[in-house]
Design a protein around this motif. Structure first.
Motif, PDB file in Angstrom:
ATOM      1  N   THR A  68      33.955  35.821  40.075  1.00 34.47           N
ATOM      2  CA  THR A  68      34.086  35.100  41.341  1.00 34.47           C
ATOM      3  C   THR A  68      35.247  34.135  41.238  1.00 34.47           C
ATOM      4  O   THR A  68      35.337  33.330  40.297  1.00 34.47           O
ATOM      5  N   GLY A  69      36.156  34.228  42.236  1.00 33.98           N
ATOM      6  CA  GLY A  69      37.343  33.381  42.223  1.00 33.98           C
ATOM      7  C   GLY A  69      37.124  32.055  42.893  1.00 33.98           C
ATOM      8  O   GLY A  69      36.027  31.743  43.382  1.00 33.98           O
ATOM      9  N   ASP A  70      38.247  31.246  42.932  1.00 35.40           N
ATOM     10  CA  ASP A  70      38.168  29.914  43.538  1.00 35.40           C
ATOM     11  C   ASP A  70      37.749  29.988  45.000  1.00 35.40           C
ATOM     12  O   ASP A  70      36.990  29.142  45.494  1.00 35.40           O
ATOM     13  N   GLY A  71      38.217  30.995  45.685  1.00 35.05           N
ATOM     14  CA  GLY A  71      37.937  31.075  47.123  1.00 35.05           C
ATOM     15  C   GLY A  71      36.602  31.700  47.436  1.00 35.05           C
ATOM     16  O   GLY A  71      36.283  31.919  48.611  1.00 35.05           O
ATOM     17  N   GLY A  72      35.831  32.041  46.420  1.00 31.99           N
ATOM     18  CA  GLY A  72      34.513  32.624  46.652  1.00 31.99           C
ATOM     19  C   GLY A  72      34.513  34.135  46.665  1.00 31.99           C
ATOM     20  O   GLY A  72      33.448  34.756  46.755  1.00 31.99           O
ATOM     21  N   SER A  73      35.674  34.760  46.567  1.00 36.69           N
ATOM     22  CA  SER A  73      35.709  36.223  46.538  1.00 36.69           C
ATOM     23  C   SER A  73      35.107  36.707  45.229  1.00 36.69           C
ATOM     24  O   SER A  73      35.326  36.125  44.168  1.00 36.69           O
ATOM     25  N   THR A  74      34.308  37.778  45.332  1.00 36.04           N
ATOM     26  CA  THR A  74      33.575  38.267  44.166  1.00 36.04           C
ATOM     27  C   THR A  74      33.880  39.741  43.951  1.00 36.04           C
ATOM     28  O   THR A  74      33.910  40.533  44.903  1.00 36.04           O
ATOM     29  N   ALA A  91      47.067  36.311  40.727  1.00 32.11           N
ATOM     30  CA  ALA A  91      47.723  35.795  39.528  1.00 32.11           C
ATOM     31  C   ALA A  91      47.442  34.304  39.356  1.00 32.11           C
ATOM     32  O   ALA A  91      47.258  33.561  40.325  1.00 32.11           O
ATOM     33  N   ALA A  92      47.409  33.869  38.094  1.00 32.12           N
ATOM     34  CA  ALA A  92      47.264  32.454  37.723  1.00 32.12           C
ATOM     35  C   ALA A  92      46.056  31.805  38.405  1.00 32.12           C
ATOM     36  O   ALA A  92      46.128  30.674  38.896  1.00 32.12           O
ATOM     37  N   THR A  93      44.957  32.526  38.433  1.00 29.63           N
ATOM     38  CA  THR A  93      43.750  32.045  39.126  1.00 29.63           C
ATOM     39  C   THR A  93      42.568  32.082  38.166  1.00 29.63           C
ATOM     40  O   THR A  93      42.334  33.096  37.493  1.00 29.63           O
ATOM     41  N   PRO A  94      41.770  30.984  38.081  1.00 29.72           N
ATOM     42  CA  PRO A  94      40.568  31.003  37.229  1.00 29.72           C
ATOM     43  C   PRO A  94      39.423  31.750  37.925  1.00 29.72           C
ATOM     44  O   PRO A  94      39.235  31.645  39.141  1.00 29.72           O
ATOM     45  N   TYR A  95      38.677  32.510  37.149  1.00 32.30           N
ATOM     46  CA  TYR A  95      37.535  33.265  37.666  1.00 32.30           C
ATOM     47  C   TYR A  95      36.315  32.967  36.788  1.00 32.30           C
ATOM     48  O   TYR A  95      36.425  32.876  35.550  1.00 32.30           O
TER      49      TYR A  95
END
Length: 754
Positions: A68-74, A91-95
């Motif tokens: 699940t990403g920062d924006g809530g996408s899973t 890219a460059a995104t914490p999950y």
């Protein structure tokens, strides 16, 4: 039966309780996955790796992976393997990622892990600057919403494997402390959230160091030799050195048509270079730099001048009843400051304006011979002195005696004239009825050796006087078409332009102004006013016009008297095919059929195809290879052998258009060979030779034909050598000698200057 069924009904609740108890026990026994780690991270995917949960029943498990990403996408997926790659990420995104096992509908405990994707690579990585000890790289930030506050890493690896690493928050970096003229592998990447992005790589070289101690080693009137010291770089032995030069202008004389006066450049692997084909008495700017892997060092420059040119003495005339002389000489090519004149040990003050006008010297004695010399001076340099001998006339002679002697000389002259005229008529051969012009005042063959000897005395003084009389021949005629703006780029040299009346026109092409122009002229021969075509060597953009000329004139013969490249300069475009692969120029296709290369010449058979008409024309090219870059051939023999082969072909081939003869400008070597052919045929048909009159006739049709005095003298040497060889052949035969070669002894005694 009722009892049995009733018994099972009694045990039913108990069996269901046992089954549920076993399922709860299995779920409680299915533990979390072990050693959940990150296997790989890219800019759009994360790979997770784990081990199966502890327990005896760890086979046939299904694993679920959820990120699940920062924006809530899973992103959720399952696998039976102990690893999984989740892609389609930013890219460059914490999950936040979770992994758990499932068996028979029962799920184990989730194991959580926070992971970031790698940042994107930097964009448009380029080299900003290269010096001899540093390289500057420039790039753009990677794509992505969070492209600010990034840290960039730059790694530089040298030839020996040494590595330098640095980081910066800017989008450029300079790596210094490098070796000059060396190649480095440079890598740039972004690091964000502890994850490094993919690397962009470039192989870049530093510039060589400057050359050292550039100086002018020697100079002549046509060359300057430069020398320098190689830089102390680790790879200096692999450097290429470039030399560039340009003149500062030629105020005294018009520019030589054989030279391109724009910046000229050449390369060498040595630490010295002789710049040739320069103009005498001219300042030049020279620059030298080192280069490796297409990266150049800074330039080192200097100025140097050539030695001034020598003059040609035109005349030395006795004056003041033998008590003085008037000396006249031509202005030299290039620059000059003054002229130093010495006559009989008497030195006159240097005079700048003394060329092309008479300079009087007094204080001499009648009936004496005086050694005289003229030296060109330029910027502290001296040309080679030009010597001559001046003769003063006898003083105090009685006028009556002079008149008597003159009358006697006139009578003797008339007697000799009529005797020779009678003898000439008795020996004269039949001349073609269609002869267009004759050569009045020409030289009988038996007198030619003496004529060459007389004109060659005192450093070719007689030839110099003849050549000076040709200097202004043909000038003042219209050259309107050649000078038109649309035709300017079709001329190799600005002062070699065909006259309007004698130029060879091409068939105009529709919608192309100037398409009827080519730098070529009709020239008279022995039997026709259009017996030859003299042309300049084709330029890259006039090769098609040249082949149109061949086709439209239906010329079967080409004569080429230059090499395509001489002294590092292009003299003529390579206009024929290099091999069996034909070349197409407009609507004409040229094919090389055969080629025979000898020591001094090459003969090529070519076929010209007109694509629209599907008609062909056979062309033979005679290419003389042995004309030196400067001056004239050292011996007439190779050129005479070449002429004999060419003339035999022309006599046998017959028909077709005029032979097309060219060198670079189409005047110097071209004029010399055409004149040689016409004069040797005149010798065979009339027993007479008229070099002066025929060269003058050529210059009426095209400027500068037989361009230099040296070529004019060489023309006479070729004719004289032909007479010598013919006389030797006659002497070895048993039949009666031909009267044309009757003065065998004189011809054999006169040595042709090599």
């Amino acid at each position: 039966m009722a009892r049995a069924g009733g018994g099972l009904g009694a045990w039913g609740p108990l069996m269901l309780l046992v089954l549920c108890s076993r399922t709860w026990d299995r779920a409680a026994a299915l533990g979390p996955v072990r050693n959940l780690t990150v296997g790989a991270q890219t800019n759009n995917s994360i790979t997770l790796v784990w081990e199966a949960p502890e327990g005896p029943d760890s086979q046939d498990l299904t694993y679920w992976v959820q990120c699940t990403g920062d924006g809530g996408s899973t992103e959720t997926q399952n696998t039976t393997s102990t690893s999984a790659t989740v892609d389609g990420l930013d890219a460059a995104t914490p999950y936040a990622c979770s992994v758990w096992a499932e068996q028979d509908g029962a799920s184990g405990t989730k194991e959580d892990l926070t992971v970031s994707t790698a940042p994107n690579a930097v964009r448009n990585l380029t080299v900003g600057a290269q010096t001899n000890n540093s390289i500057t790289l420039v790039w753009e930030a990677p794509e992505g919403p969070d492209s600010q506050d990034l840290t960039y890493w730059v790694q530089c690896t040298g030839d020996g494997g040494s590595t330098e690493t640095q980081n910066t928050t800017s989008t450029s970096a300079t790596v210094d402390g490098l070796d000059a003229g060396s190649t480095y592998e440079l890598r740039v990447w972004v690091k964000q959230n502890g994850v490094s992005g993919s690397q962009e790589t470039r192989n870049v070289s530093t510039a060589p160091s400057e050359v050292v101690d550039l100086h002018n080693m020697t100079q002549t009137n046509s060359s300057v030799t430069l020398r320098w010291t190689a830089p102390t770089d680790p790879h200096a032995q692999l450097y290429t050195y470039w030399v560039r030069w340009a003149s500062e202008g030629l105020p005294q004389r018009q520019q030589d048509p054989q030279v391109d006066w724009a910046n000229q450049t050449n390369s060498t692997s040595e630490t010295s270079y002789e710049v040739q084909a320069l103009v005498p008495g001219t300042w030049y700017n020279f620059s030298v730099w080192a280069e490796r892997n297409d990266v150049a060092s800074s330039m080192q420059s200097l100025q140097a001048t050539t030695v001034p040119g020598s003059i040609t003495i035109q005349s030395c005339v006795s004056t003041s009843g033998g008590y003085g002389v008037t000396l006249t000489w031509s202005c030299p090519l290039g620059g000059y400051e003054a002229f130093e004149l010495q006559v009989g040990g008497q030195q006159l003050p240097p005079d700048r304006l003394a060329c092309n006008k008479g300079v009087s010297v007094s204080g001499l004695q009648p009936a004496r011979s005086y050694r005289a010399s003229v030296t060109t001076l330029w910027d502290g340099l001296r040309a080679v002195s030009t010597p001559t001998t001046c003769h003063t006339e006898s003083g105090g002679v009685i006028a009556g005696a002079i008149v008597g002697v003159l009358l006697l000389l006139v009578l003797v002259g008339l007697l000799v004239f009529f005797l020779r005229r009678r003898k000439r008529k008795s020996q004269e051969k039949a001349v073609p009825k269609d002869l267009v012009f004759s050569f009045p005042g020409d030289i009988p063959a038996e007198d030619f050796a003496h004529h060459v000897w007389r004109q060659g005395k005192d450093s070719n003084c007689g030839f110099a006087e003849e050549y000076q009389q040709l200097a202004l021949e043909g000038r003042g005629q219209a050259q309107t078409v050649a000078s038109a703006p649309e035709n300017a780029t079709k001329n190799r040299y600005r002062n070699v332009l065909p006259y309007d009346w004698s130029r060879v026109p091409l068939t105009p092409l529709h919608g192309e102004p100037g398409s009827d122009y080519i730098n070529a002229s009709f020239l008279p021969g022995l039997c026709s006013p259009r017996e030859f075509i003299a042309a300049q060597g084709p330029l890259p953009h006039t090769v098609g016009d040249f082949w149109r000329l061949v086709w439209e004139q239906q010329s079967h013969t080409l004569v080429m008297l230059t090499n395509c490249m001489e002294s590092g300069r292009v003299k003529c475009e390579h206009y024929w095919p290099l091999d069996a692969q034909p070349c197409t120029h407009g609507r004409l296709r040229v094919a090389l059929v055969a080629e025979e290369v000898a020591e001094n010449w090459a003969v090529r058979d070519l076929e010209l195809l007109q694509l629209d008409e599907q008609k062909t024309l056979s062309v033979r090219q005679f290419h003389y290879l042995a004309w030196p870059d400067h001056g004239v051939p050292h011996s007439p023999d190779p050129l005479l052998d070449f002429w004999r082969m060419l003339r035999q072909w022309l006599d046998q081939a017959g028909g077709g258009g005029p032979p097309i003869v060219h060198c670079s400008a189409g005047v110097g070597r071209t004029g010399t060979l055409i004149a040689l052919d016409v004069l040797l045929r005149q010798l065979e048909s009339e027993g007479l030779l008229g070099p002066f009159r025929y060269v003058r006739k050529m210059r009426e049709s095209r400027p500068l034909m037989v361009q230099t005095e040296a070529q004019y003298v060489f023309l006479h040497q070729c004719i004289l050598r032909f007479l010598q060889r013919s006389a030797q052949e006659e002497a070895t035969d048993d039949h009666v000698p031909d009267p044309t070669y009757e003065n065998v002894a004189a011809l054999q005694d006169l040595e042709v200057e090599a």
